[in-house]
Scaffold this motif. Structure first.
Motif, PDB file in Angstrom:
ATOM      1  N   GLU A  25      56.884 -53.548  62.536  1.00  0.00           N
ATOM      2  CA  GLU A  25      56.986 -52.090  62.655  1.00  0.00           C
ATOM      3  C   GLU A  25      55.954 -51.518  63.633  1.00  0.00           C
ATOM      4  O   GLU A  25      55.890 -50.304  63.836  1.00  0.00           O
ATOM      5  N   GLY A  26      55.124 -52.388  64.210  1.00  0.00           N
ATOM      6  CA  GLY A  26      54.175 -51.936  65.221  1.00  0.00           C
ATOM      7  C   GLY A  26      52.769 -51.652  64.730  1.00  0.00           C
ATOM      8  O   GLY A  26      51.940 -51.120  65.485  1.00  0.00           O
ATOM      9  N   PHE A  27      52.472 -51.994  63.486  1.00  0.00           N
ATOM     10  CA  PHE A  27      51.137 -51.745  62.951  1.00  0.00           C
ATOM     11  C   PHE A  27      50.178 -52.880  63.306  1.00  0.00           C
ATOM     12  O   PHE A  27      50.582 -54.043  63.425  1.00  0.00           O
ATOM     13  N   HIS A  28      48.905 -52.543  63.436  1.00  0.00           N
ATOM     14  CA  HIS A  28      47.839 -53.548  63.539  1.00  0.00           C
ATOM     15  C   HIS A  28      47.423 -53.894  62.113  1.00  0.00           C
ATOM     16  O   HIS A  28      47.157 -52.994  61.310  1.00  0.00           O
ATOM     17  N   VAL A  29      47.380 -55.171  61.776  1.00  0.00           N
ATOM     18  CA  VAL A  29      47.179 -55.594  60.382  1.00  0.00           C
ATOM     19  C   VAL A  29      45.973 -56.517  60.251  1.00  0.00           C
ATOM     20  O   VAL A  29      45.784 -57.432  61.060  1.00  0.00           O
ATOM     21  N   THR A  30      45.158 -56.256  59.219  1.00  0.00           N
ATOM     22  CA  THR A  30      44.084 -57.170  58.825  1.00  0.00           C
ATOM     23  C   THR A  30      44.323 -57.545  57.369  1.00  0.00           C
ATOM     24  O   THR A  30      44.451 -56.666  56.514  1.00  0.00           O
ATOM     25  N   VAL A  31      44.399 -58.853  57.099  1.00  0.00           N
ATOM     26  CA  VAL A  31      44.680 -59.347  55.751  1.00  0.00           C
ATOM     27  C   VAL A  31      43.417 -59.940  55.140  1.00  0.00           C
ATOM     28  O   VAL A  31      42.705 -60.707  55.796  1.00  0.00           O
ATOM     29  N   MET A  32      43.144 -59.584  53.881  1.00  0.00           N
ATOM     30  CA  MET A  32      41.987 -60.103  53.139  1.00  0.00           C
ATOM     31  C   MET A  32      42.431 -60.489  51.744  1.00  0.00           C
ATOM     32  O   MET A  32      43.326 -59.863  51.184  1.00  0.00           O
ATOM     33  N   GLU A  33      41.774 -61.513  51.176  1.00  0.00           N
ATOM     34  CA  GLU A  33      42.157 -61.970  49.846  1.00  0.00           C
ATOM     35  C   GLU A  33      41.261 -61.428  48.742  1.00  0.00           C
ATOM     36  O   GLU A  33      41.474 -61.720  47.560  1.00  0.00           O
ATOM     37  N   SER A  34      40.245 -60.628  49.094  1.00  0.00           N
ATOM     38  CA  SER A  34      39.350 -60.091  48.064  1.00  0.00           C
ATOM     39  C   SER A  34      38.894 -58.688  48.433  1.00  0.00           C
ATOM     40  O   SER A  34      38.861 -58.314  49.626  1.00  0.00           O
ATOM     41  N   ALA A  35      38.520 -57.917  47.395  1.00  0.00           N
ATOM     42  CA  ALA A  35      38.019 -56.558  47.624  1.00  0.00           C
ATOM     43  C   ALA A  35      36.664 -56.587  48.306  1.00  0.00           C
ATOM     44  O   ALA A  35      36.314 -55.675  49.063  1.00  0.00           O
ATOM     45  N   GLU A  36      35.888 -57.644  48.066  1.00  0.00           N
ATOM     46  CA  GLU A  36      34.582 -57.757  48.696  1.00  0.00           C
ATOM     47  C   GLU A  36      34.725 -57.851  50.222  1.00  0.00           C
ATOM     48  O   GLU A  36      34.000 -57.195  50.977  1.00  0.00           O
ATOM     49  N   LYS A  37      35.671 -58.675  50.670  1.00  0.00           N
ATOM     50  CA  LYS A  37      35.908 -58.792  52.119  1.00  0.00           C
ATOM     51  C   LYS A  37      36.492 -57.497  52.673  1.00  0.00           C
ATOM     52  O   LYS A  37      36.202 -57.105  53.808  1.00  0.00           O
ATOM     53  N   ALA A  38      37.313 -56.828  51.868  1.00  0.00           N
ATOM     54  CA  ALA A  38      37.880 -55.549  52.299  1.00  0.00           C
ATOM     55  C   ALA A  38      36.777 -54.513  52.494  1.00  0.00           C
ATOM     56  O   ALA A  38      36.820 -53.715  53.436  1.00  0.00           O
ATOM     57  N   TRP A  39      35.790 -54.533  51.621  1.00  0.00           N
ATOM     58  CA  TRP A  39      34.685 -53.574  51.740  1.00  0.00           C
ATOM     59  C   TRP A  39      33.874 -53.834  53.015  1.00  0.00           C
ATOM     60  O   TRP A  39      33.415 -52.896  53.679  1.00  0.00           O
TER      61      TRP A  39
END
Length: 228
Positions: A25-39
């Motif tokens: 759909e044209g989005f830039h995506v970053t995938v993480m497996e934990s909330a700590e990495k997301a933070w």
């Protein structure tokens, strides 16, 4: 469409499917497996939206959502295997903009992503006005710059904190029901209780002591103006 979306999900299969559909759909995506990495991502390269699983190793999605909401009103779509109504309500009251139960259709998720982005963009447009400065007692709002001053000192505000203050300051002394405020600030398709309004007002009163933001018991809130 260049929005950056952070996907927080520990299931590799779901990671792969959601990421593929978003990129298509044209989005830039970053995938993480934990909330700590997301933070960590939030502090370095904050996304324009989160797609957040609830059941995560370490910090769960509810706690992460709560932490994000203390700093920002960035859109959050919750995806979870928990389908009880109480879980949905909790997720939305903690600040989620939408809640999707697993298993879900990737196409439905894409539709919800687009809808949330459209709603937040429309909200910003609706709040535009040629009047740049609005004053209510010791409260001064620079609308075009989206800046809030209290007793002459600039205050950090989330999007919804700014929006509700702007609405109330534009309509000094008018009482708004909780339902009205939910529709005007969260949108007509918001699903959740009016406790979200009370929580927002509570945060504002903590940030701006002595602000004349009055409770109209059994109804809602109003900002008292000089002419009251």
């Amino acid at each position: 469409m260049n929005h950056h979306i952070g996907v927080v999900e520990d299931d590799a299969n779901i990671q792969s499917i959601v990421s593929a559909y978003l990129k298509k759909e044209g989005f830039h995506v970053t995938v993480m497996e934990s909330a700590e990495k997301a933070w960590e991502l939030w502090e370095t390269q904050p996304p324009d939206m989160w797609i957040l699983d609830i059941m995560l190793p370490g910090m769960d999605g509810y706690e992460f959502c709560k932490k994000i909401r203390q700093e920002s009103d960035v859109p959050i779509i919750i995806i979870s295997a928990k389908d009880d109504e109480v879980d949905k309500i909790l997720g939305l009251e903690l600040g989620g903009d939408d809640y999707l139960t697993k298993p879900f259709s990737p196409r439905e998720l894409m539709a919800r992503v687009k809808r949330v982005f459209k709603r937040t963009s429309q909200s910003a447009q609706d709040n535009h006005t040629p009047h740049d400065r609005i004053k209510a007692g010791n409260l001064l709002i620079h609308e075009n710059d989206r800046r809030i001053f209290w007793n002459g000192h600039e205050q950090d505000m989330t999007t919804k904190e700014f929006d509700i203050l702007l609405l109330l300051a534009r309509n000094k002394n008018r009482a708004f029901s909780r339902e009205e405020l939910l529709i005007k600030i969260w949108g007509e398709d918001y699903f959740g209780s009016d406790r979200a309004v009370d929580d927002l007002v509570k945060r504002l009163r903590k940030k701006l002591p002595e602000i004349p933001l009055e409770t109209v018991w059994g109804y809602g809130y109003r900002l008292r103006g000089e002419e009251a």
